[in-house]
Design an enzyme around this catalytic site. Structure first.
Site, PDB file in Angstrom:
ATOM      1  N   GLN A 134      -8.946  -8.909  61.501  1.00  0.00           N
ATOM      2  CA  GLN A 134      -9.076  -7.464  61.346  1.00  0.00           C
ATOM      3  C   GLN A 134     -10.205  -7.145  60.376  1.00  0.00           C
ATOM      4  O   GLN A 134     -10.091  -7.406  59.172  1.00  0.00           O
ATOM      5  CB  GLN A 134      -7.745  -6.931  60.817  1.00  0.00           C
ATOM      6  CG  GLN A 134      -7.695  -5.438  60.633  1.00  0.00           C
ATOM      7  CD  GLN A 134      -6.389  -5.009  59.968  1.00  0.00           C
ATOM      8  OE1 GLN A 134      -5.762  -5.804  59.271  1.00  0.00           O
ATOM      9  NE2 GLN A 134      -5.982  -3.793  60.178  1.00  0.00           N
TER      10      GLN A 134
ATOM     11  N   GLU B  22       1.619   1.991  46.793  1.00  0.00           N
ATOM     12  CA  GLU B  22       1.340   3.384  46.407  1.00  0.00           C
ATOM     13  C   GLU B  22       0.981   4.208  47.650  1.00  0.00           C
ATOM     14  O   GLU B  22       1.445   5.341  47.812  1.00  0.00           O
ATOM     15  CB  GLU B  22       0.183   3.443  45.396  1.00  0.00           C
ATOM     16  CG  GLU B  22       0.540   2.947  43.988  1.00  0.00           C
ATOM     17  CD  GLU B  22       0.663   1.428  43.915  1.00  0.00           C
ATOM     18  OE1 GLU B  22       0.090   0.720  44.760  1.00  0.00           O
ATOM     19  OE2 GLU B  22       1.359   0.940  42.995  1.00  0.00           O
TER      20      GLU B  22
ATOM     21  N   SER C 254      -8.354 -11.788  56.477  1.00  0.00           N
ATOM     22  CA  SER C 254      -7.499 -12.948  56.713  1.00  0.00           C
ATOM     23  C   SER C 254      -7.879 -13.618  58.031  1.00  0.00           C
ATOM     24  O   SER C 254      -8.241 -12.935  58.989  1.00  0.00           O
ATOM     25  CB  SER C 254      -6.030 -12.516  56.781  1.00  0.00           C
ATOM     26  OG  SER C 254      -5.685 -11.810  55.619  1.00  0.00           O
TER      27      SER C 254
ATOM     28  N   GLU D 130       0.852  -2.567  61.910  1.00  0.00           N
ATOM     29  CA  GLU D 130       0.729  -3.557  60.844  1.00  0.00           C
ATOM     30  C   GLU D 130       1.948  -3.479  59.921  1.00  0.00           C
ATOM     31  O   GLU D 130       2.515  -4.489  59.529  1.00  0.00           O
ATOM     32  CB  GLU D 130      -0.553  -3.291  60.052  1.00  0.00           C
ATOM     33  CG  GLU D 130      -0.780  -4.268  58.903  1.00  0.00           C
ATOM     34  CD  GLU D 130      -2.184  -4.163  58.308  1.00  0.00           C
ATOM     35  OE1 GLU D 130      -2.768  -3.068  58.350  1.00  0.00           O
ATOM     36  OE2 GLU D 130      -2.678  -5.181  57.814  1.00  0.00           O
TER      37      GLU D 130
ATOM     38  N   SER E 220     -11.178  -3.593  55.928  1.00  0.00           N
ATOM     39  CA  SER E 220     -11.504  -3.349  54.520  1.00  0.00           C
ATOM     40  C   SER E 220     -12.942  -3.701  54.181  1.00  0.00           C
ATOM     41  O   SER E 220     -13.503  -4.648  54.716  1.00  0.00           O
ATOM     42  CB  SER E 220     -10.589  -4.184  53.633  1.00  0.00           C
ATOM     43  OG  SER E 220      -9.251  -3.883  53.908  1.00  0.00           O
TER      44      SER E 220
HETATM   45  C1  LIG Z   1      -3.561 -11.067  51.050  1.00  0.00           C
HETATM   46  C2  LIG Z   1      -4.387  -9.962  51.603  1.00  0.00           C
HETATM   47  C3  LIG Z   1      -4.824 -10.030  52.912  1.00  0.00           C
HETATM   48  C4  LIG Z   1      -5.604  -9.007  53.441  1.00  0.00           C
HETATM   49  N1  LIG Z   1      -6.034  -9.129  54.739  1.00  0.00           N
HETATM   50  C5  LIG Z   1      -6.859  -8.169  55.236  1.00  0.00           C
HETATM   51  C6  LIG Z   1      -7.404  -8.318  56.541  1.00  0.00           C
HETATM   52  O1  LIG Z   1      -7.134  -9.295  57.232  1.00  0.00           O
HETATM   53  N2  LIG Z   1      -8.247  -7.390  56.991  1.00  0.00           N
HETATM   54  C7  LIG Z   1      -8.568  -6.286  56.264  1.00  0.00           C
HETATM   55  O2  LIG Z   1      -9.292  -5.455  56.760  1.00  0.00           O
HETATM   56  N3  LIG Z   1      -8.060  -6.106  55.027  1.00  0.00           N
HETATM   57  C8  LIG Z   1      -7.225  -7.032  54.485  1.00  0.00           C
HETATM   58  N4  LIG Z   1      -6.707  -6.867  53.217  1.00  0.00           N
HETATM   59  C9  LIG Z   1      -7.155  -5.719  52.429  1.00  0.00           C
HETATM   60  C10 LIG Z   1      -6.095  -4.682  52.109  1.00  0.00           C
HETATM   61  O3  LIG Z   1      -5.810  -3.914  53.231  1.00  0.00           O
HETATM   62  C11 LIG Z   1      -6.618  -3.853  50.935  1.00  0.00           C
HETATM   63  O4  LIG Z   1      -6.697  -4.708  49.834  1.00  0.00           O
HETATM   64  C12 LIG Z   1      -5.728  -2.692  50.602  1.00  0.00           C
HETATM   65  O5  LIG Z   1      -5.744  -1.730  51.630  1.00  0.00           O
HETATM   66  C13 LIG Z   1      -6.081  -2.030  49.266  1.00  0.00           C
HETATM   67  O6  LIG Z   1      -7.425  -1.749  49.129  1.00  0.00           O
HETATM   68  P1  LIG Z   1      -8.242  -2.220  47.839  1.00  0.00           P
HETATM   69  O7  LIG Z   1      -7.956  -3.665  47.653  1.00  0.00           O
HETATM   70  O8  LIG Z   1      -9.626  -1.812  48.001  1.00  0.00           O
HETATM   71  O9  LIG Z   1      -7.581  -1.446  46.635  1.00  0.00           O
HETATM   72  P2  LIG Z   1      -7.970   0.025  46.124  1.00  0.00           P
HETATM   73  O10 LIG Z   1      -7.902   0.954  47.281  1.00  0.00           O
HETATM   74  O11 LIG Z   1      -9.219  -0.030  45.343  1.00  0.00           O
HETATM   75  O12 LIG Z   1      -6.758   0.334  45.169  1.00  0.00           O
HETATM   76  C14 LIG Z   1      -6.714   0.020  43.775  1.00  0.00           C
HETATM   77  C15 LIG Z   1      -5.391   0.562  43.202  1.00  0.00           C
HETATM   78  O13 LIG Z   1      -5.403   1.992  43.312  1.00  0.00           O
HETATM   79  C16 LIG Z   1      -4.275   2.429  44.014  1.00  0.00           C
HETATM   80  N5  LIG Z   1      -4.628   3.607  44.804  1.00  0.00           N
HETATM   81  C17 LIG Z   1      -5.681   3.763  45.649  1.00  0.00           C
HETATM   82  N6  LIG Z   1      -5.659   4.967  46.210  1.00  0.00           N
HETATM   83  C18 LIG Z   1      -4.568   5.598  45.736  1.00  0.00           C
HETATM   84  C19 LIG Z   1      -3.962   6.877  45.936  1.00  0.00           C
HETATM   85  N7  LIG Z   1      -4.489   7.767  46.800  1.00  0.00           N
HETATM   86  N8  LIG Z   1      -2.832   7.152  45.283  1.00  0.00           N
HETATM   87  C20 LIG Z   1      -2.292   6.267  44.413  1.00  0.00           C
HETATM   88  N9  LIG Z   1      -2.785   5.060  44.189  1.00  0.00           N
HETATM   89  C21 LIG Z   1      -3.910   4.725  44.837  1.00  0.00           C
HETATM   90  C22 LIG Z   1      -3.872   1.264  44.878  1.00  0.00           C
HETATM   91  O14 LIG Z   1      -2.527   1.342  45.279  1.00  0.00           O
HETATM   92  C23 LIG Z   1      -4.179   0.100  43.978  1.00  0.00           C
HETATM   93  O15 LIG Z   1      -3.104  -0.089  43.124  1.00  0.00           O
HETATM   94  C24 LIG Z   1      -5.931  -7.882  52.656  1.00  0.00           C
HETATM   95  C25 LIG Z   1      -5.479  -7.807  51.346  1.00  0.00           C
HETATM   96  C26 LIG Z   1      -4.719  -8.827  50.809  1.00  0.00           C
HETATM   97  C27 LIG Z   1      -4.258  -8.732  49.380  1.00  0.00           C
END
Ligand SMILES: Cc1cc2nc3c(=O)[nH]c(=O)nc-3n(C[C@H](O)[C@H](O)[C@H](O)COP(=O)(O)OP(=O)(O)OC[C@H]3O[C@@H](n4cnc5c(N)ncnc54)[C@H](O)[C@@H]3O)c2cc1C
Lengths: 369, 397
Positions: free
Chosen positions: B116, B367, B151, B234, B119
Site C-alpha cells: 500500500q 487518535e 509494509s 483496513e 503514507s
Molecule cells: C508498522 C507500521 C506499518 C505501516 N504500514 C504502512 C503501509 O504499508 N502503507 C502505508 O501507506 N502506510 C503504512 N504505515 C503508515 C501509517 O498509516 C501512518 O504512520 C499513520 O497513518 C500515522 O501517520 P504519521 O506516522 O505520519 O503520524 P502523524 O500523522 O504525523 O501523527 C503524529 C501524532 O499526531 C497525532 N495526530 C495527527 N493528526 C491528529 C488529529 N487530527 N487529531 C489528533 N491527533 C492527531 C497522531 O495520532 C500521532 O500521535 C505504517 C505504519 C506503521 C507504524
C-alpha cells in the site's frame, strides 16, 4: 463458545423493545423517578401494573404450561436493557428474573400467581449476595415457624412474598413467607430506584416452595441468571449516559463553539462508545448462551458481569463530569443513573468477584494448580 | 436460497466437489487456489465470477474451516494481508470488470503480493495531503514522489497507490487511485529499520513510474473516496477478523501465565483477568458488528474495533514482559532482517511488546480512530479545518 449466538435483536425482540420503550417513555419521566428519593413509591405501582398486565412481562421467564409467557433470557435481557435506560423503579429483576427462576425448581402454585402479576416476590438475600453462602438462612422452630434477619434486601418493599433459604437436616429448603408477616424496614439506599429493606422475621409462618434437595441449586441458578441479566440493565444505563451526554454536548456552547467539537471530549466519548459496544456484546452473549442452554453460559455470565458493572459506572461518571455543573444538580437525571450504576456494580457480585469465578472456569489459577 | 442451513449444505457440497477434483495434498498451491477461486469458494460473499457466490459474509469462516480441515494449502494470508484485506475489496468496489478479472485471481492465489503506497513523509494522518504527483502522458500517467512506512514493499509485485493528479483542486478533490506495478524500473524500495530491529516496512521512491490509465481505480479525482473504501477495510482487517477466544496476544500471555506459576502475584492475577475480560468483550463486540454488517461494506464503527484491538494488544504485551520479570529484561534478536510478516507467534515477549506499539499507529492512529467514531458514529462536530476549500498547491506544507 458458540459463534452462532445472535448478538442482535430478532424481530420479536425488536418489537418487545419498542413496546417496553414506548411504555416507559410515556410513563417513566425522570422527574417522577426522582420522587423515589423522597420516599414516594407511587411510580413503582404505576409502572409495574401495566408492565405486568398490558405487556405481560411478570412471567416472561415462566414457561407457558405454568402460566407464564415462555420467554427466554434473551427477551428478559432486552426488557432489562430498556429498564436500565429509564432507571425504571420496578421489580422486574428481583421478582420476574431472580425469584421466578428460584421458584421454577419447585411446583408451588406461587409460580402461576407470579406469572400473572397477581403476586410479586423477592429473594430474601442482600442485593450484594453473589453466592448461596452469602444468603442468610432462617431458623425453623418446632412449629415450623421461621425467624431471622436479613439486611439490604432488594425488591422486598414491592413484594407480596419473600423467598427465604431455610436450613434443615435434609438440606436447604426455600420457603415462601408473606411480606405482611415480617417487619420490613426501608433503608436509605444509595440507589432509591431499587430501594433496599432490612427484614426481620420473627416466628412467621412459611411454606416450602422448593424442597431441600433442590434448594441450593435453585438459589444458585437464581443468583447466576440475575448476575447475567443485570449486565443488560447495566448496558442500558451506559447507553442512556452516552446518548444523553452526546446530545447535550452537541448543543452546549462555550468559547464560541459547541463543546462537543473539542477533541479532548470527543475522544472520551469515542472511548465510551467502544466500551458500550463491548458491554452490549457481552450482555447479549450471556443472555443468548443461557437461552440456548450453551455450555459456555457460565463463562459468558462471568465476563458480562465483570465487564458491564465497571462500564456502567464509568459511563455514568463521565456523564456527570461532561455535563459540568448541571451534572451535579438534583433536577437533572444523570445522578439517578450514577446511583443505579454504582449500586448495580455491587449487586449480585462485584466485578472482582466475577473475575475470580472466571479464573477457575478458564483455567487461569493464581499459583500452582 | 434464504434458509441458512440449505446455504451451508450447498457450500459443503461445493467444497467436497472441489476437494474431490483437486486433492490438496497432491496439487500445487497456486493451482489449487485458482480452482478454489473459479469455484466461487475464495471469498464466498463476493459475486459470482470473481471468486464468490454472493452469499452472506458470515459464511466465510465456515467455508475456510472446511478447507482447513481438508488440509488445503494457505494462500499467503500472512504475507498478503494488504492484498486480501484491503486491495481486493477496493478492486471489487471500484474496479472495472476487466480490472477485477485481471487482479483478483492472482491476488487470491497468492501469486501476486500487494503493498500500500499511501503514507508519505508529509502525509500521514492527513493522508489527503499526499504530494506524489501523477501527470497524464497520453494513455499513461507518469508518477514521481516518495512513500514511507510501506509494509512488505520488498516482497510485493503490485501496489495500491494514491497520487495527486490535480494540484489546482482542493486536497481531497485532486487525488486519483492507481494500481502500481512494483517491478517497474522507476520503483526503488529501501528498507526502513524499525523499533524491533527488523525492517518490515520500507521507503519507496517513485521516479518516472509509468502507469497505464487502464490501471486507475475509480474516476480521475475520485481517489479520496476510493481510498476510504481501502481504509475502512483496513480497520476491519486489523481489528475485525473473527478470532477464536483466547487467541492472538492473549493466547501468548495466558500460556506464559500457565507456564510460570512461580511468578504469580495476586496483583498480576487481577490484571490478567481484567485483560482477559477486556479481550473477550472486544472479541464479542467484533462478532456483533460483523453480524450487523453481514453482507454490507464495513462502516466507521469498525474504527471502534481497531481502537480496542490496539489498546488490548499493547496492554497484554506490556503485561507479559512484566510478568516474566528477569526473563523480560532479555530480547531475542536485534538482527536487521527483512521479514515477510509480523511474527507475534514466533518471537518472544519483548518483540511482541515493541511491535504492538505499531497497532495504534498503522492503519490510522488511535487518535484518528477516535475522531472517526466521534464524528461519523456519534455525529459530533468536526475540528475547524483551514485547508478545506483551498487549492492543494496553495496550502502551507
Ligand atoms: C508498522 C507500521 C506499518 C505501516 N504500514 C504502512 C503501509 O504499508 N502503507 C502505508 O501507506 N502506510 C503504512 N504505515 C503508515 C501509517 O498509516 C501512518 O504512520 C499513520 O497513518 C500515522 O501517520 P504519521 O506516522 O505520519 O503520524 P502523524 O500523522 O504525523 O501523527 C503524529 C501524532 O499526531 C497525532 N495526530 C495527527 N493528526 C491528529 C488529529 N487530527 N487529531 C489528533 N491527533 C492527531 C497522531 O495520532 C500521532 O500521535 C505504517 C505504519 C506503521 C507504524
Amino acid at each position: 463458545m458458540s459463534e452462532d449466538i445472535l448478538l442482535l435483536d430478532t424481530d420479536v425482540e425488536t418489537a418487545l423493545r419498542a413496546a417496553v420503550r414506548s411504555l416507559l417513555t410515556e410513563r417513566c419521566d425522570p422527574a417522577a423517578v426522582l420522587t423515589a428519593y423522597a420516599g414516594d413509591r407511587s411510580l413503582t405501582r404505576a409502572l409495574w401494573k401495566p408492565i405486568t398486565t398490558e405487556l405481560g412481562l411478570a412471567g416472561l421467564l415462566i414457561p407457558e404450561n405454568r402460566g407464564g409467557a415462555g420467554g427466554s433470557a434473551r427477551e428478559a435481557a432486552v426488557v432489562l436493557e430498556e429498564l436500565g435506560r429509564y432507571a425504571a423503579p420496578v421489580p422486574f429483576l428481583t421478582s420476574s428474573v431472580i425469584a421466578a427462576t428460584v421458584l421454577l425448581a419447585g411446583d408451588s402454585e406461587l409460580i402461576g400467581q407470579l406469572a400473572t402479576g397477581e403476586c410479586t416476590a423477592a429473594l430474601l438475600a442482600p442485593f450484594s449476595a453473589a453466592t448461596v453462602e452469602q444468603i442468610p438462612t432462617l431458623t425453623k422452630d418446632a412449629d415450623g415457624r421461621l425467624s431471622g434477619r436479613v439486611t439490604s434486601v432488594a425488591g422486598a418493599l414491592e413484594s407480596d412474598v419473600l423467598l427465604a433459604a431455610v436450613q434443615t437436616p435434609a438440606g436447604t429448603e426455600v420457603h415462601a413467607l408473606a411480606t405482611a408477616a415480617v417487619t420490613a424496614e426501608p433503608v436509605v439506599s444509595l440507589d432509591m430506584t431499587r430501594p433496599l429493606a432490612d427484614i426481620t422475621v420473627d416466628s412467621a409462618p412459611g411454606r416450602v416452595v422448593v424442597e431441600a434437595g433442590a434448594g441450593l441449586p435453585a438459589l444458585r441458578v437464581g443468583l447466576a441468571i440475575g448476575a447475567a441479566l443485570l449486565a443488560s440493565e447495566q448496558a442500558g444505563i451506559a447507553a442512556w449516559c452516552l446518548d444523553t451526554t452526546v446530545a447535550y454536548l452537541k448543543v452546549r456552547r462555550q468559547f464560541g463553539r459547541v463543546v462537543g467539537g473539542f477533541q479532548a471530549l470527543k475522544h472520551r466519548l469515542a472511548d465510551l462508545y467502544v466500551e458500550l459496544e463491548s458491554a452490549r456484546a457481552t450482555a447479549r452473549y450471556a443472555a443468548g448462551a443461557i437461552a440456548a442452554g450453551d455450555p459456555d453460559a457460565a463463562v459468558a455470565t462471568a465476563v458480562a458481569a465483570a465487564y458491564c458493572g465497571d462500564i456502567a459506572v464509568h459511563a455514568a461518571e463521565e456523564a456527570v463530569q461532561l455535563h459540568g455543573g448541571i451534572g451535579m444538580t438534583w433536577e437533572y437525571p444523570v445522578h439517578l443513573y450514577l446511583k443505579r450504576a454504582k449500586a448495580d456494580q455491587i449487586g449480585l457480585g462485584s466485578p472482582a468477584y466475577h473475575r475470580s469465578v472466571l479464573a477457575g472456569l478458564i483455567d487461569l489459577p493464581l499459583g500452582r494448580k | 436460497m434464504t434458509n441458512p442451513e440449505a446455504v451451508r449444505e450447498d457450500l459443503r457440497g461445493r467444497v467436497a466437489a472441489l476437494l474431490a477434483e483437486h486433492d490438496p495434498a497432491a496439487t500445487d498451491p497456486v493451482t489449487f487456489h485458482r480452482a478454489r477461486f473459479d469455484a466461487g469458494l475464495a471469498w464466498v460473499y463476493y459475486p459470482q465470477g470473481v471468486g464468490g457466490l454472493g452469499v452472506d459474509r458470515e459464511l466465510q469462516p465456515f467455508v475456510d474451516a472446511l478447507f482447513e480441515q481438508a488440509g488445503a494449502p494457505g494462500n499467503n494470508p500472512e504475507l498478503n494481508g494488504i492484498g486480501l484485506g484491503m486491495a481486493a475489496p477496493t478492486i471489487l468496489a471500484y474496479g472495472t470488470p476487466e480490472q477485477r478479472l485481471r487482479y483478483l485471481r492472482p491476488l487470491w492465489a497468492g501469486e501476486e503480493i500487494w503493498c500500500q503506497l499511501f503514507s508519505e513523509p508529509g502525509a500521514g494522518s492527513d493522508l489527503a495531503a499526499v504530494s506524489t504527483r501523477a501527470v497524464r502522458d497520453g494513455d499513461d500517467w507518469i508518477v514521481n514522489g516518495q512513500k514511507v512506512w510501506t509494509s512488505v514493499a520488498h516482497k510485493a509485485q503490485r501496489a495500491i497507490l494514491v497520487a495527486r493528479t490535480d494540484p489546482n483542486r482542493s486536497k481531497h478533490a485532486g487525488l486519483s487511485y492507481f494500481v502500481c506495478d512494483m517491478t517497474d524500473p522507476g520503483v526503488d524500495v529501501r528498507p526502513l529499520r524499525q523499533i524491533t530491529g527488523e525492517a518490515e516496512f520500507n521507503e519507496v521512491f517513485l521516479t518516472d513510474v509509468r502507469i497505464p490509465d487502464a490501471n486507475r481505480l475509480g474516476q480521475e479525482g475520485e481517489g479520496w473516496r476510493v481510498a476510504n473504501t481501502t481504509l475502512n477495510n483496513e480497520r476491519v482487517s486489523i481489528g475485525g477478523r473473527p478470532v477464536p477466544r483466547e487467541s492472538g496476544l492473549l493466547g501468548a500471555v495466558t500460556r506464559t501465565w500457565r507456564n510460570n506459576a512461580d511468578k504469580h502475584t495476586p496483583e498480576l492475577h487481577d490484571r490478567l483477568l481484567r485483560l482477559w475480560v477486556d479481550a473477550e468483550a472486544a472479541r464479542l463486540a467484533g462478532t456483533r458488528l460483523r453480524q450487523r454488517v453481514a453482507g454490507g461494506q464495513p462502516g466507521p464503527e469498525t474504527s471502534a474495533l481497531k481502537l480496542s484491538f490496539a489498546r488490548i494488544n499493547q496492554q497484554l504485551s506490556g503485561f507479559e514482559v512484566e510478568l516474566l520479570g528477569e526473563e523480560g529484561l532479555r530480547y531475542d534478536d536485534w538482527t536487521m532482517v527483512r521479514p515477510d510478516r509480523v511474527d507475534f507467534a514466533g518471537r518472544e515477549a519483548g518483540y511482541r511488546y515493541l511491535r504492538a506499539k505499531g497497532n495504534s499507529i498503522e492503519g490510522g492512529t488511535s487518535e484518528i480512530m477516535r475522531n472517526i467514531v466521534a464524528e461519523r458514529v456519534l455525529g459530533l462536530p468536526s475540528e475547524a479545518r483551514g485547508d478545506k476549500d483551498i487549492a492543494w498547491k496553495d496550502l502551507i506544507r
